[in-house]
Motif scaffolding. Sequence first.
Motif, PDB file in Angstrom:
ATOM      1  N   PRO A   6      44.309  35.171  42.335  1.00  0.00           N
ATOM      2  CA  PRO A   6      44.458  34.253  41.207  1.00  0.00           C
ATOM      3  C   PRO A   6      44.041  32.847  41.589  1.00  0.00           C
ATOM      4  O   PRO A   6      44.120  32.463  42.751  1.00  0.00           O
ATOM      5  N   SER A   7      43.592  32.055  40.601  1.00  0.00           N
ATOM      6  CA  SER A   7      43.175  30.693  40.897  1.00  0.00           C
ATOM      7  C   SER A   7      44.334  29.718  40.816  1.00  0.00           C
ATOM      8  O   SER A   7      44.199  28.580  41.191  1.00  0.00           O
ATOM      9  N   GLN A  19      38.591  25.143  38.834  1.00  0.00           N
ATOM     10  CA  GLN A  19      39.582  24.971  37.771  1.00  0.00           C
ATOM     11  C   GLN A  19      38.890  24.381  36.550  1.00  0.00           C
ATOM     12  O   GLN A  19      38.137  23.427  36.673  1.00  0.00           O
ATOM     13  N   VAL A  45      41.688  41.844  37.661  1.00  0.00           N
ATOM     14  CA  VAL A  45      41.812  40.487  37.121  1.00  0.00           C
ATOM     15  C   VAL A  45      41.709  40.603  35.605  1.00  0.00           C
ATOM     16  O   VAL A  45      41.240  41.616  35.090  1.00  0.00           O
ATOM     17  N   ALA A  46      42.132  39.577  34.905  1.00  0.00           N
ATOM     18  CA  ALA A  46      42.151  39.655  33.444  1.00  0.00           C
ATOM     19  C   ALA A  46      40.755  39.846  32.842  1.00  0.00           C
ATOM     20  O   ALA A  46      40.543  40.716  32.001  1.00  0.00           O
ATOM     21  N   GLU A  62      41.201  34.021  34.299  1.00  0.00           N
ATOM     22  CA  GLU A  62      42.474  34.341  33.673  1.00  0.00           C
ATOM     23  C   GLU A  62      42.303  34.570  32.174  1.00  0.00           C
ATOM     24  O   GLU A  62      43.080  35.274  31.551  1.00  0.00           O
ATOM     25  N   THR A  63      41.295  33.900  31.597  1.00  0.00           N
ATOM     26  CA  THR A  63      40.975  34.085  30.185  1.00  0.00           C
ATOM     27  C   THR A  63      39.494  34.410  30.065  1.00  0.00           C
ATOM     28  O   THR A  63      38.718  34.214  31.008  1.00  0.00           O
TER      29      THR A  63
END
Length: 90
Positions: A6-7, A19, A45-46, A62-63
């Motif tokens: 994850p970031s 980011q 991952v998402a 994440e999105t």
Amino acid sequence: MTAATPSVCQGKPVAGRLQLPFVQRLDFERLIEKYAVWVVPGAYVAWLADTRRDPFERQPGETRAIAACRAIVAAKIGNTVSVPAELIQL
């Protein structure tokens, strides 16, 4: 760092991950169309995205928007970018 990493960890950015806090304000669908970004849900991952349909160039996010923006940056600038110090918040 692996694609499954994850970031953000406990609310703090992880070193080495791009980011993109501004992504939620953009109309990223236009960017996806303009740069022909391929975006799919990931297994570990998402979201995963890339512009070359190359499984080794996929960028996690994440999105959907974050994955797409990372793929565009990687395609246009590369996996390593320089960020001016005044844009970095610690």
